[in-house]
Motif scaffolding. Sequence first.
Motif, mmCIF file in Angstrom:
data_model
loop_
_atom_site.group_PDB
_atom_site.id
_atom_site.type_symbol
_atom_site.label_atom_id
_atom_site.label_comp_id
_atom_site.label_asym_id
_atom_site.label_seq_id
_atom_site.Cartn_x
_atom_site.Cartn_y
_atom_site.Cartn_z
ATOM 1 N N LEU A 234 0.863 -1.173 0.000
ATOM 2 C CA LEU A 234 0.000 0.000 0.000
ATOM 3 C C LEU A 234 0.899 1.223 0.000
ATOM 4 N N ALA A 235 0.494 2.278 -0.702
ATOM 5 C CA ALA A 235 1.340 3.468 -0.810
ATOM 6 C C ALA A 235 0.497 4.723 -0.682
ATOM 7 N N VAL A 236 1.134 5.755 -0.112
ATOM 8 C CA VAL A 236 0.543 7.096 -0.045
ATOM 9 C C VAL A 236 1.542 8.034 -0.700
ATOM 10 N N ARG A 237 1.134 8.671 -1.805
ATOM 11 C CA ARG A 237 2.044 9.517 -2.567
ATOM 12 C C ARG A 237 1.498 10.941 -2.597
ATOM 13 N N ASN A 238 2.429 11.928 -2.690
ATOM 14 C CA ASN A 238 2.002 13.314 -2.842
ATOM 15 C C ASN A 238 3.056 14.068 -3.641
ATOM 16 N N ASP A 239 2.657 15.203 -4.151
ATOM 17 C CA ASP A 239 3.561 15.994 -4.994
ATOM 18 C C ASP A 239 4.174 17.160 -4.227
ATOM 19 N N GLY A 240 4.318 17.004 -2.913
ATOM 20 C CA GLY A 240 4.987 18.018 -2.108
ATOM 21 C C GLY A 240 6.503 17.905 -2.245
#
Length: 471
Positions: free
Chosen positions: A401-407
């Motif tokens: 499972l992954a949590v990605r963001n463009d910060g």
Amino acid sequence: MGDLLQGREAGKTSPRVDIAPGWTHSSYDESLARAVDAQRRSVLGTGAAVRLVGASLFLLVTTTLWLTGGEDWTPYPLLLAPYVGVAAVLFVVRHRPEASWLGVLQAPVDVALVYGLQHLALPISPFPAGVAGFSLGLFALVVTLSGLTLRPTVVYGTAALSSVAQAALMREAGVGWGAVLIAVVTLMMVAAVKHYGTGRLRVLAGALTRVEVDRALEVRRFQEVEEARTLIARLLDEEHEKNDELRALQRDKELLTQFLVHDLRSPLSALTMTLSWMQQELPQGPLNESAHTGLAVTARLDRMIMDLMDVPRLEQGRLAPRKVPLDAFQLLEDVRRSLESVARARRLTLDITLPEGLALQGDADLLTRVVENLATNALRYAPTGGNVRLEGGTDARGPWLAVRNDGPPIPLDLRDKLFDKYVQGAPERDSRRGYGLGLYFARLATEAHGGRLAVEDTPGWPTSFVVRLPA
């Protein structure tokens, strides 16, 4: 002289040798030299005692003979009296450093004294040859005493002076050259024998000194070991006391946490019940949606409180996940719905990307809280109007499972410490704040499943937290 030395030193210990900290080979040599010098002064003290006692006895005997009518003994008291004074001074200063040089100078004084006494006695003695012969014994005694300096040159030098003085006295008494030669040979033989004895005495003194130095060194080592043992024991006692204090503080902290959690959950439960009733009673519309959002927020608060409770249990291995089959989409959807209002307030896009039918094995409550903590962190640091994605999948290493963001990306040097307890990024190195218990809990819960949580590089996403679970 060996018996005399033994009697002189009976009941006394060897000179004390002090071994200082920071012991080196040069320190050993210096201590050895000091100890040898101390032994030499001790032997010279024996010589001073012999001179004092012998001169006093000679003075007493010759004075008695003179007073009883022995006219040929007249010169002896006049010269022996001041010599006794000199011998007394030498005896008094026998332990001072300068005593070694006074002992060397004493040998020619002894020769001069014997020569002076016999030279004055010859003209008034009825037996001049006997006086000259008697002088040979006195000169032999002087040569023997010179050996107490432990210096061969002093012994042979005294023998040479004594030979010259003895020869002069014998010739003055009319003794033939043959007898003179025999007297000289005798004195040199006494010197040779004394040299041998002196050499043995020097070896003995050196051996005794080395033994004393080695003993002192061993004592010092033992003292250092004892001091180190005492210091270690004291430090251990201090550490035990500190550990006891820390354990007491830990217990107090856990009790305080339990009290806080209890006090927080009571009003939170009341609020949850009220919002749930409102959602059931209100018709579909904005108010119903607000009640639903409120329920999602209270659920998040409840899970945050549970994080506080579960971190100590996870640290101590007292919280075992209840592993059951899970619907990955439902898990991510629950997280998305609980954070939807936060994303909407910051104009962020929060979406899910997941292959159809992905199944997981794990504790639904723990994994939901893991993903929610990661997503909350991503929403905090994603730029306004940015994107956060909840994603799942499987590869050769198993499901993930992954949590990605463009910060902003997380620096490499911070990634290894990011999931430690209460760790935060340094402001001067990156702009992130708030790394602490949430990420720490996420790591512990993932590891309790037998998995691994890490920051992984993913094309198109500056920051990606990936939870890898066992197959």
